[in-house]
Design an enzyme around this catalytic site. Structure first.
Site, PDB file in Angstrom:
ATOM      1  N   CYS A  50      62.255 -16.029 -23.230  1.00  0.00           N
ATOM      2  CA  CYS A  50      61.391 -14.996 -22.651  1.00  0.00           C
ATOM      3  C   CYS A  50      60.043 -15.586 -22.246  1.00  0.00           C
ATOM      4  O   CYS A  50      59.471 -15.185 -21.227  1.00  0.00           O
ATOM      5  CB  CYS A  50      61.212 -13.845 -23.636  1.00  0.00           C
ATOM      6  SG  CYS A  50      62.783 -12.992 -23.964  1.00  0.00           S
ATOM      7  N   THR A  51      59.556 -16.541 -23.020  1.00  0.00           N
ATOM      8  CA  THR A  51      58.296 -17.207 -22.673  1.00  0.00           C
ATOM      9  C   THR A  51      58.481 -18.032 -21.403  1.00  0.00           C
ATOM     10  O   THR A  51      57.627 -18.000 -20.506  1.00  0.00           O
ATOM     11  CB  THR A  51      57.793 -18.071 -23.843  1.00  0.00           C
ATOM     12  OG1 THR A  51      57.580 -17.209 -24.973  1.00  0.00           O
ATOM     13  CG2 THR A  51      56.512 -18.789 -23.498  1.00  0.00           C
TER      14      THR A  51
END
Length: 156
Positions: A50-51
């Site tokens: 997600c980062t």
């Protein structure tokens, strides 16, 4: 059931943080009619995939058409979202869906499996919604590193 291209996007009202919404505000999808909207559903703040996806979107921010409104959506709370926005310098707001209302309406709360265990979680999917409220494109199960490229193609 996941909405398809041509369907009206399911309306919702939720808490949002970041971007023009500051620390905390409430938003309804129907309030954004007249603008193209991108909803980027992702599993969890501060996780590696997600980062990677969020930072790629941040780094490619200037390539997106200025009139498009982009929102990340996850089941994390606003406190988690504010930390994620601050730590990664995200230029776009994040919508909090702790009751799983939005992920269910968009059909992205699904059974997943990892290391032989099954569990429920958010499928990494993106919906492009037209100014008329209809879905223009659905990017399903996107790879974090390829998301920006796919989104730019969908935006045309």
């Amino acid at each position: 059931m996941k909405p398809k291209v041509g369907d009206m996007a399911p309306d919702f009202t939720a808490e949002v943080a970041g971007g023009e919404y500051g620390e905390s505000s409430s938003i309804s999808l129907s309030d954004l009619r007249g603008s193209r909207v991108v909803l980027v559903f992702y599993p969890k703040d501060q996780t590696p995939g997600c980062t990677t996806q969020a930072c790629a979107l941040r780094d490619g921010w200037g390539k997106l058409p200025g009139e498009v409104k982009v929102f990340g959506v996850s089941i994390d709370d606003l406190k988690s979202h504010r930390k994620f926005i601050e730590k990664q310098s995200l230029p776009y707001p994040l919508i909090s869906d702790p009751d799983k209302e939005i992920v269910n309406r968009f059909g992205v709360w699904v059974e997943k499996s990892m290391y032989g265990k099954t569990y429920m979680g958010t499928e990494r999917s993106t919906f492009l919604i037209g100014a008329d409220g209809r879905i223009e494109a659905v990017l399903e199960k996107v790879a974090p590193k390829k998301h920006l490229e796919q989104l730019l193609d969908a935006l045309g």
